[in-house]
Write a protein that holds these residues in place. Structure first.
Motif, PDB file in Angstrom:
ATOM      1  N   VAL A  29       0.336   8.462 -15.243  1.00 42.51           N
ATOM      2  CA  VAL A  29       1.733   8.806 -14.972  1.00 42.51           C
ATOM      3  C   VAL A  29       1.873   9.088 -13.485  1.00 42.51           C
ATOM      4  CG1 VAL A  29       3.623  10.418 -15.431  1.00 42.51           C
ATOM      5  CG2 VAL A  29       2.031   9.779 -17.275  1.00 42.51           C
ATOM      6  N   VAL A  30       2.822   8.429 -12.841  1.00 43.80           N
ATOM      7  CA  VAL A  30       3.092   8.636 -11.418  1.00 43.80           C
ATOM      8  C   VAL A  30       4.014   9.840 -11.260  1.00 43.80           C
ATOM      9  CG1 VAL A  30       4.216   7.674  -9.373  1.00 43.80           C
ATOM     10  CG2 VAL A  30       2.764   6.220 -10.808  1.00 43.80           C
ATOM     11  N   VAL A  31       3.591  10.796 -10.426  1.00 42.36           N
ATOM     12  CA  VAL A  31       4.396  11.992 -10.140  1.00 42.36           C
ATOM     13  C   VAL A  31       4.688  12.031  -8.649  1.00 42.36           C
ATOM     14  CG1 VAL A  31       4.443  14.519 -10.119  1.00 42.36           C
ATOM     15  CG2 VAL A  31       3.432  13.299 -12.069  1.00 42.36           C
ATOM     16  N   ARG A  56       4.984   5.072 -16.890  1.00 45.96           N
ATOM     17  CA  ARG A  56       5.855   6.253 -16.796  1.00 45.96           C
ATOM     18  C   ARG A  56       5.844   6.779 -15.358  1.00 45.96           C
ATOM     19  NH1 ARG A  56       7.763  10.364 -20.499  1.00 45.96           N
ATOM     20  NH2 ARG A  56       8.033  12.384 -19.465  1.00 45.96           N
ATOM     21  N   VAL A  57       7.044   7.017 -14.825  1.00 44.75           N
ATOM     22  CA  VAL A  57       7.179   7.571 -13.469  1.00 44.75           C
ATOM     23  C   VAL A  57       8.062   8.805 -13.532  1.00 44.75           C
ATOM     24  CG1 VAL A  57       6.831   5.328 -12.357  1.00 44.75           C
ATOM     25  CG2 VAL A  57       9.160   6.076 -12.906  1.00 44.75           C
ATOM     26  N   GLU A  58       7.753   9.799 -12.690  1.00 49.77           N
ATOM     27  CA  GLU A  58       8.487  11.064 -12.718  1.00 49.77           C
ATOM     28  C   GLU A  58       8.767  11.555 -11.299  1.00 49.77           C
ATOM     29  OE1 GLU A  58       6.433  12.775 -16.852  1.00 49.77           O
ATOM     30  OE2 GLU A  58       6.104  13.826 -14.953  1.00 49.77           O
ATOM     31  N   SER A  92      12.312   2.027  -6.276  1.00 52.09           N
ATOM     32  CA  SER A  92      11.334   0.946  -6.103  1.00 52.09           C
ATOM     33  C   SER A  92       9.952   1.504  -5.797  1.00 52.09           C
ATOM     34  CB  SER A  92      11.788   0.010  -4.979  1.00 52.09           C
ATOM     35  OG  SER A  92      12.968  -0.666  -5.332  1.00 52.09           O
ATOM     36  N   ALA A  93       9.916   2.586  -5.003  1.00 53.40           N
ATOM     37  CA  ALA A  93       8.618   3.163  -4.640  1.00 53.40           C
ATOM     38  C   ALA A  93       7.836   3.583  -5.871  1.00 53.40           C
ATOM     39  CB  ALA A  93       8.823   4.355  -3.708  1.00 53.40           C
ATOM     40  N   LEU A  94       8.486   4.297  -6.800  1.00 57.10           N
ATOM     41  CA  LEU A  94       7.784   4.745  -8.004  1.00 57.10           C
ATOM     42  C   LEU A  94       7.266   3.567  -8.812  1.00 57.10           C
ATOM     43  CD1 LEU A  94       9.993   7.701  -9.336  1.00 57.10           C
ATOM     44  CD2 LEU A  94       7.911   7.812  -7.971  1.00 57.10           C
ATOM     45  N   ALA A  95       8.095   2.544  -8.952  1.00 61.01           N
ATOM     46  CA  ALA A  95       7.672   1.373  -9.728  1.00 61.01           C
ATOM     47  C   ALA A  95       6.472   0.685  -9.081  1.00 61.01           C
ATOM     48  CB  ALA A  95       8.841   0.397  -9.856  1.00 61.01           C
ATOM     49  N   LEU A  96       6.506   0.538  -7.763  1.00 61.79           N
ATOM     50  CA  LEU A  96       5.393  -0.125  -7.079  1.00 61.79           C
ATOM     51  C   LEU A  96       4.134   0.737  -7.110  1.00 61.79           C
ATOM     52  CD1 LEU A  96       7.342  -1.600  -4.038  1.00 61.79           C
ATOM     53  CD2 LEU A  96       6.682  -2.755  -6.166  1.00 61.79           C
ATOM     54  N   TYR A  97       4.292   2.063  -7.066  1.00 61.25           N
ATOM     55  CA  TYR A  97       3.133   2.941  -7.258  1.00 61.25           C
ATOM     56  C   TYR A  97       2.502   2.696  -8.629  1.00 61.25           C
ATOM     57  CZ  TYR A  97       4.755   5.870  -3.320  1.00 61.25           C
ATOM     58  OH  TYR A  97       5.150   6.351  -2.091  1.00 61.25           O
ATOM     59  N   SER A 127       0.855  -1.180   0.000  1.00 60.88           N
ATOM     60  CA  SER A 127       0.000   0.000   0.000  1.00 60.88           C
ATOM     61  C   SER A 127       0.892   1.230   0.000  1.00 60.88           C
ATOM     62  CB  SER A 127      -0.917   0.014   1.226  1.00 60.88           C
ATOM     63  OG  SER A 127      -1.720   1.182   1.249  1.00 60.88           O
ATOM     64  N   GLY A 128       0.585   2.188  -0.851  1.00 59.12           N
ATOM     65  CA  GLY A 128       1.372   3.412  -0.912  1.00 59.12           C
ATOM     66  C   GLY A 128       0.533   4.571  -1.403  1.00 59.12           C
ATOM     67  N   ARG A 129       0.970   5.771  -1.071  1.00 56.94           N
ATOM     68  CA  ARG A 129       0.210   6.969  -1.448  1.00 56.94           C
ATOM     69  C   ARG A 129       1.008   7.777  -2.458  1.00 56.94           C
ATOM     70  NH1 ARG A 129      -1.689  10.785   3.320  1.00 56.94           N
ATOM     71  NH2 ARG A 129       0.538  11.269   3.334  1.00 56.94           N
ATOM     72  N   ILE A 130       0.398   8.027  -3.621  1.00 52.78           N
ATOM     73  CA  ILE A 130       1.041   8.741  -4.719  1.00 52.78           C
ATOM     74  C   ILE A 130       0.759  10.233  -4.574  1.00 52.78           C
ATOM     75  CG2 ILE A 130       1.187   8.963  -7.219  1.00 52.78           C
ATOM     76  CD1 ILE A 130       0.034   6.123  -7.412  1.00 52.78           C
ATOM     77  N   ASP A 131       1.800  11.059  -4.700  1.00 52.25           N
ATOM     78  CA  ASP A 131       1.608  12.505  -4.596  1.00 52.25           C
ATOM     79  C   ASP A 131       0.634  13.003  -5.650  1.00 52.25           C
ATOM     80  OD1 ASP A 131       3.369  12.681  -2.480  1.00 52.25           O
ATOM     81  OD2 ASP A 131       5.092  13.258  -3.713  1.00 52.25           O
ATOM     82  N   ARG A 132       0.877  12.602  -6.897  1.00 52.25           N
ATOM     83  CA  ARG A 132      -0.036  13.012  -7.979  1.00 52.25           C
ATOM     84  C   ARG A 132      -0.053  11.945  -9.050  1.00 52.25           C
ATOM     85  NH1 ARG A 132       2.065  17.921 -10.559  1.00 52.25           N
ATOM     86  NH2 ARG A 132       2.095  17.037 -12.656  1.00 52.25           N
TER      87      ARG A 132
END
Length: 296
Positions: A154-156, A193-195, A174-179, A140-145
């Motif tokens: 797109v994960v920001v 795509r992750v940024e 790893s966090a961005l990929a799992l998001y 479980s994780g929280r994405i900023d945007r």
């Protein structure tokens, strides 16, 4: 073997709940992991440092910015949001706090100008929690945007630290990929795509994942999950001084919020001052006067 034992032997193992913060804490230091996630009651952490205050408020302002109608998203709105959210925790004195309040308002406004028409859109998610499971992990994780761009997500992730991130930082995270995995599963839409968006400089670091690279990150998370499972077992069987939970001494010891509970870490490096993480204000001299709250 009794029937009950046979039934239990065939049952799947309980999933380990983990977030990026939890996994990173383990990788940084098993002793800190014990303090934060295993000890009950949890030891008290030191008060928040100023750079954490800056980071938290920056994230809060950007969260609230996207909740406002595009026609009202003005520089004055940013200034007002910063003033409403601001507090003095961790700063050396009121003068330093007020200076950084103005600096954060300027940085956020400059960042929003730099992203052009994206600031007028409505993201697919803001501080959106995503999750997924594997055979051993409940992530479980929280994405900023979370942006919607041409039908793909797109994960920001916002960054406020000293150094602008690089594309390699985005690739290795790893966090961005799992998001991205969580967003794709929750929304049932492509997300590769992750940024990393560095608010102080406007730098944007980018990586485009493949199915294979995302699977590698899932496999890494599963491996860390097994470490967390072993750590919990060691804590139950051997107690607080279990060999798996010894401190990992590194430069991070000087920044650890739990250092006062760790004699080894305190002896390894002295703690940094509350404001040492602020760019350009790295001195560790103690405050000379009583901090007074800045005006709203």
């Amino acid at each position: 073997m009794t029937p009950d034992q046979s039934l239990l032997a065939g049952m799947p193992r309980r999933l380990v709940s983990a977030s990026p913060s939890r996994m990173n804490t383990w990788l940084d230091c098993p002793r800190q992991y014990r303090f934060r996630y295993l000890d009950r009651p949890r030891p008290k952490a030191r008060p928040q440092r100023a750079h954490t205050t800056v980071g938290t408020i920056t994230h809060d302002v950007l969260r609230d910015f996207w909740d406002v109608e595009p026609s009202s998203r003005t520089p004055q709105l940013v200034t007002d949001l910063v003033s409403q959210a601001w507090h003095d925790t961790g700063f050396r004195d009121a003068e330093q706090s007020m200076r950084w309040r103005a600096r954060v308002a300027w940085q956020v406004s400059a960042y929003l100008r730099s992203i052009g028409s994206m600031r007028d859109s409505r993201p697919a998610g803001v501080e959106r929690t995503v999750s997924f499971t594997t055979q051993s992990l409940a992530f479980s994780g929280r994405i900023d945007r979370l942006d919607d761009r041409d039908g793909e997500l797109v994960v920001v992730d916002y960054k406020t630290g000293r150094q602008p991130p690089t594309d390699d930082d985005a690739r290795l995270s790893s966090a961005l990929a799992l998001y991205a995995v969580g967003a794709a599963r929750v929304f049932r839409r492509p997300c590769t795509r992750v940024e990393l968006h560095h608010i102080p400089t406007g730098t944007i670091a980018v990586h485009e994942h493949t199915d294979a690279s995302l699977q590698r990150k899932i496999d890494e998370a599963d491996s860390i999950t097994e470490d967390l499972r072993r750590a919990a077992t060691a804590f139950e069987e051997e107690g607080r001084e279990a060999s798996l939970l010894t401190p990992r001494l590194s430069p991070l010891c000087a920044w650890c919020d739990m250092q006062q509970h760790c004699p080894e870490g305190a002896a390894y490096l002295p703690a940094k001052s509350d404001w040492a993480g602020l760019v350009g204000e790295e001195d560790d001299q103690p405050a000379t006067g009583q901090l007074t709250p800045s005006s709203p």
